[in-house]
Design an enzyme around this catalytic site. Structure first.
Site, mmCIF file in Angstrom:
data_model
loop_
_atom_site.group_PDB
_atom_site.id
_atom_site.type_symbol
_atom_site.label_atom_id
_atom_site.label_comp_id
_atom_site.label_asym_id
_atom_site.label_seq_id
_atom_site.Cartn_x
_atom_site.Cartn_y
_atom_site.Cartn_z
ATOM 1 N N ASP A 35 11.047 -68.795 -5.566
ATOM 2 C CA ASP A 35 10.648 -68.787 -4.231
ATOM 3 C C ASP A 35 9.822 -67.199 -4.051
ATOM 4 O O ASP A 35 9.946 -66.465 -5.008
ATOM 5 C CB ASP A 35 11.553 -68.711 -3.112
ATOM 6 N N LYS A 57 7.101 -71.097 0.060
ATOM 7 C CA LYS A 57 6.420 -71.732 1.211
ATOM 8 C C LYS A 57 5.746 -70.446 1.891
ATOM 9 O O LYS A 57 6.319 -69.470 2.130
ATOM 10 C CB LYS A 57 7.921 -72.038 2.029
ATOM 11 N N MET A 172 15.648 -66.832 8.686
ATOM 12 C CA MET A 172 14.760 -67.971 9.219
ATOM 13 C C MET A 172 14.731 -68.171 10.427
ATOM 14 O O MET A 172 14.379 -69.428 10.964
ATOM 15 C CB MET A 172 15.063 -69.010 7.986
#
Length: 252
Positions: A35, A57, A172
């Site tokens: 990631d 992402k 998040m």
């Protein structure tokens, strides 16, 4: 001959806080699925000869969906490769490591979990915010600010969270910060409750934005807060002082 999968937590973004086991496993990897959260300091140390697959992402865009990531892990391991699934923080704390563990086990592939220092703990501490303190908080709740959108109803009890006198840590949660602050106030949390947002973990470009439940959404918009970030809500944020020296000076 089947290979092996390692689910590795890289910690909060500083190579100095990557575990020795994590470093050893990464150095032996033949395939690394990573990631963006580990940060460039750690990603720049990936083995030159390893196949590197970016699973990050970026701005809401997924390079690979979760099922694609899991399929690649299984495929490479079935070809006899040493596969490292590299994540920020700890793989089993909102890192979807549990789902990946299930998939790899179901395929009959050997798997090892390599814990990482969670950003939920290390990032607030690095700027002088202890999650517990005899004077301020005797409990901590760590939650995701981005629940699975397919759930029939939210799993978080906002009324209970609002009544809690402990520290709330949100991972998040940047995209939903305004909604989170509003629902906590709606359920009884004082508007004056202190909030701190620490962006980019223990990276050299880390930044802190502070305010209250009433003001933090506006402050975040003004300063342009972006993920990854850890949000801390509660009286322990009173201990944050931007004038105090960094508690991890070795980062400079």
């Amino acid at each position: 001959m089947k290979g092996k999968v390692y689910l590795v937590g890289s910690g909060p973004g500083a190579e100095g806080l990557l575990t020795r086991r994590g470093r050893d496993v990464i150095d032996r990897a033949e395939v690394v699925l990573f990631d963006q959260l580990p940060g460039e300091e750690i990603l720049s140390t990936l083995p030159a000869g390893a196949e590197k697959i970016d699973c990050g992402k970026y701005g809401g865009k997924h390079n690979l969906e979760q099922d694609e990531i899991e399929a690649l892990m299984v495929d490479r391991a079935q070809k006899g490769k040493i596969v490292v699934r590299l994540k920020g923080g700890d793989p089993f704390l909102f890192g979807r490591g549990g789902e990946e563990l299930e998939t790899v086990r179901a395929a009959g592939i050997e798997v090892e979990m390599v814990p990482g220092i969670s950003s939920a703990l290390a990032v607030p501490a690095s700027v002088g915010i202890p999650l517990t303190h005899r004077k301020y908080a005797s409990q901590v709740t760590v939650l995701t600010g981005n629940e699975d959108p397919t759930k029939a109803e939210p799993a978080l009890d906002w009324e209970l969270l609002a009544k809690s006198r402990g520290t709330i840590v949100i991972l998040m949660g940047v995209a939903n910060l305004a909604k989170i602050a509003a629902v906590l106030v709606k359920n009884g949390k004082a508007k004056e409750t202190k909030v701190a947002i620490i962006e980019r973990g223990l990276r050299k470009d880390r930044r802190v934005t502070a305010g209250t439940l009433a003001t933090i959404a506006g402050e975040a918009k003004k300063t342009g807060v972006k993920p990854p970030a850890v949000i801390v809500i509660g009286d322990v944020v009173n201990l944050y002082d931007p004038a105090e020296p960094d508690l991890v000076p070795w980062r400079d």
